[in-house]
Scaffold this active site. Structure first.
Site, mmCIF file in Angstrom:
data_model
loop_
_atom_site.group_PDB
_atom_site.id
_atom_site.type_symbol
_atom_site.label_atom_id
_atom_site.label_comp_id
_atom_site.label_asym_id
_atom_site.label_seq_id
_atom_site.Cartn_x
_atom_site.Cartn_y
_atom_site.Cartn_z
ATOM 1 N N ASP A 86 0.855 -1.187 0.000
ATOM 2 C CA ASP A 86 0.000 0.000 0.000
ATOM 3 C C ASP A 86 0.891 1.237 0.000
ATOM 4 O OD1 ASP A 86 -2.067 1.821 0.505
ATOM 5 O OD2 ASP A 86 -3.061 0.483 1.934
ATOM 6 N N ASP A 111 -2.727 4.906 -2.430
ATOM 7 C CA ASP A 111 -3.620 5.656 -1.546
ATOM 8 C C ASP A 111 -4.019 6.998 -2.195
ATOM 9 O OD1 ASP A 111 -4.712 5.752 1.242
ATOM 10 O OD2 ASP A 111 -3.483 7.567 1.359
ATOM 11 N N ASP A 138 -11.557 1.765 6.156
ATOM 12 C CA ASP A 138 -12.132 3.098 6.379
ATOM 13 C C ASP A 138 -13.650 3.052 6.474
ATOM 14 O OD1 ASP A 138 -9.603 4.298 6.134
ATOM 15 O OD2 ASP A 138 -9.833 4.549 3.966
ATOM 16 N N GLU A 148 -6.874 4.228 -5.225
ATOM 17 C CA GLU A 148 -8.003 4.652 -4.403
ATOM 18 C C GLU A 148 -8.401 6.051 -4.857
ATOM 19 O OE1 GLU A 148 -9.261 5.330 0.238
ATOM 20 O OE2 GLU A 148 -7.388 6.116 -0.534
#
Ligand code: TEU
Length: 544
Positions: A96, A196, A321, A246
């Site tokens: 990530d 991200d 999240d 994302e």
């Protein structure tokens, strides 16, 4: 660009997956211990949330060294062993990468604060006076998106926490640094990356106040984002790796461009519009029941248009999240098992690559915390205060957190009924919900009808049936509220999927009888066909 249509991805929230040393925090060795479980589940890729060196103000999304492992998670040797052990089992690892911002403890930011002009240009610093921030933009975690740095007499931009300073992607040196980091991990055998909030990296040329909003329209899917992604992919040879971006508050058109293989940007994207259907007037911190009409319409539009334009999505309900989908869109009481299986079927059989978030495969629920002391997340703690400052009572603020907090998705993986839920022999950094005694891997492995065993069949089905991975999609019963139904077609193969998102029975006219002859999967034993009509029972899912 290689495609990843027949793959299933499993997301691990590293801090909450498995603790190998009893300190109450999940770690890399814990992941190694559970690789056989993931192999048995049948997934292809494993995405681990950040474990790089970090002050952990945002649980690792504030990286202070992209090439070092934070000691709470383990060592570089542990990570190398993890890569090797995953490889032995034919499992692929995805890391990530948080490149919109770094921690303010990162060496680059520290040098910038010490006055080094080269590194000041790595970030978005702005001259001014301490009384007025450069613009009125709001941080995603609440408050101003600007922080005053007295050391240099300048403001710096932080779209997230004030310890997460936004990088200046317009600086070519920043882009070279990022590429080097990607090459470093690629060289160690990593097979994919999650990026991200990568659609926030390109900031506008001019910084101005947003009179109509919080500033996001100026930097979301920003002016050079496609150019920078193309450059990253070309220069680091990401074409044959699984890459997922994302995308925060993005648009369909941009997501087509991010993922159409001809554009050579990313393999797939996460978007979040379908997870805002329970936000009242778009406000995450104002409660509303999920609007099922909006949900099914959004999914239908995105699926149809991505297909028409050759884009590709990641399908998911849960991540670190988000609150737990079974509590949010299903039922965590009466129809717990049915609704968990329905949500899984729905997401896994849509057009796109399915993602499972740890614990989703056993039907983990929201945390159900009663006290603010139980919460850990920076965003939740900030908003608990902000809500009360804006006049919400403490009790109501707690109820909002119970439904909206990111911590709902961050409680420990429930492995068994022992204290610590089999996650740790120590005290977990965040408590598991009381239901871990009944909802856990050990209990479900033994039950042929469990959610876990259902997931295994669903994952296997994708490997066996190209109609799932490659088939076209068309939607059925669009006018029936609470139903999301679709047909997948590849050559002469057809799959019809019917999902009831409500706790009521819904009666439907029978579609093409030939299409519903062979039942492939479902969450009720008997057939839903009666007297020439379908009756979809509460949260029923059925696949023909
Ligand atoms: O999240 C991005 C993001 O904008 C949201 O998911 C956000 O947490 C939520 O909408 C606020 O209501 C990513 C990571 O997944 C998240 O964990 C990090 O905190 C964030 O970026 C910053 O790196």
């Amino acid at each position: 660009m290689k495609d990843f249509q027949d793959k299933t991805v499993y997301q691990i929230y590293t801090k909450s997956f498995m603790d190998s040393n009893g300190d109450g925090l999940g770690d890399i060795r814990g992941v190694i211990e559970r690789l056989d479980y993931l192999k048995d589940l049948g997934v292809d890729y494993i995405w681990l949330t950040p474990f790089f060196k970090s002050p952990l103000n945002d649980n690792g999304y504030d990286v202070s060294d992209y090439r070092a492992i934070d000691p709470i998670f383990g060592t570089m040797e542990d990570v190398e062993e993890l890569i090797a052990e995953a490889d032995k089992r034919g499992l692929n690892l995805m890391f990530d990468m948080v490149f919109n911002h770094t921690s303010t403890e990162h060496e680059w930011f520290q040098k910038a604060l010490a006055g080094d002009k080269k590194y000041q240009d790595y970030y978005i610093f702005w001259d001014g006076t301490p009384d007025t921030p450069p613009t009125n933009w709001v941080s995603k975690f609440g408050g101003s998106a600007w922080e005053w740095a007295p050391q240099v007499g300048k403001w710096y931009l932080h779209l997230f926490d004030k310890t997460q300073a936004d990088l200046n992607w317009d600086n070519p040196q920043v882009r070279e640094e990022v590429k080097d980091i990607l090459r470093f991990w690629r060289g160690k055998g990593v097979k994919g990356f999650r990026f991200d909030v990568v659609n926030l990296i390109s900031k506008p040329a001019v910084f101005e106040d947003d009179d109509a909003g919080d500033g996001r329209r100026f930097y979301t899917d920003g002016p050079h984002v496609h150019e920078y992604l193309k450059e990253l992919t070309a220069d680091t040879g990401l074409n044959d790796l699984l890459t997922v971006g994302e995308m925060s508050s993005t648009s369909l058109d941009n997501c087509v461009r991010y993922t159409n293989p001809e554009e050579k940007e990313l393999s797939m994207v996460f978007s979040f519009h379908h997870l805002k259907v329970d936000y009242k007037d778009g406000d995450k911190w104002a409660l509303k029941e999920p609007d099922l009409k909006e949900l099914t319409e959004l999914l239908t539009t995105w699926q149809t248009q991505m297909q028409e334009s050759g884009g590709w999505v990641a399908n998911f309900w849960c991540n670190h999240d988000q609150p737990r989908a079974v509590s949010r869109f299903g039922s965590d009481t009466k129809y717990w098992k049915e609704s968990a299986k329905m949500l899984a079927t729905c997401a896994h059989l849509l057009r796109g690559t399915p993602y499972i978030y740890q614990g989703e495969e056993i039907g983990q629920t929201n945390a159900g915390f009663d006290s603010i002391e139980d919460y850990r997340d920076v965003e939740s703690l900030n908003y608990f205060n902000i809500l009360q400052q804006n006049g919400t009572s403490e009790e109501d603020a707690l109820e909002i957190l119970r439904q909206r907090s990111r911590d709902n998705g961050r409680t420990p993986m429930q492995w068994d009924a022992s204290p610590g839920a089999g996650f740790t022999t120590g005290t977990p950094w965040i408590a598991p919900p009381a239901n871990y005694k009944t909802i856990n891997v050990q209990a479900e492995i033994q039950d042929p009808d469990s959610i876990l065993n259902y997931y295994k069949r669903l994952i296997a089905l994708r490997h066996e049936n190209p109609v799932i991975s490659r088939g076209d999609i068309e939607f059925l019963y669009a006018d029936v509220p609470g139903v999301l139904a679709y047909r997948r077609t590849l050559g002469d193969k057809q799959l019809t999927v019917l999902n009831n998102f409500t706790d009521k029975g819904i009666s439907l006219d029978l579609p093409d009888p030939a299409a519903v002859q062979t039942k492939v999967l479902g969450n009720y034993d008997d057939s839903a066909v009666e007297d020439g009509r379908f009756t979809l029972r509460p949260f029923e899912t059925v696949v023909y």
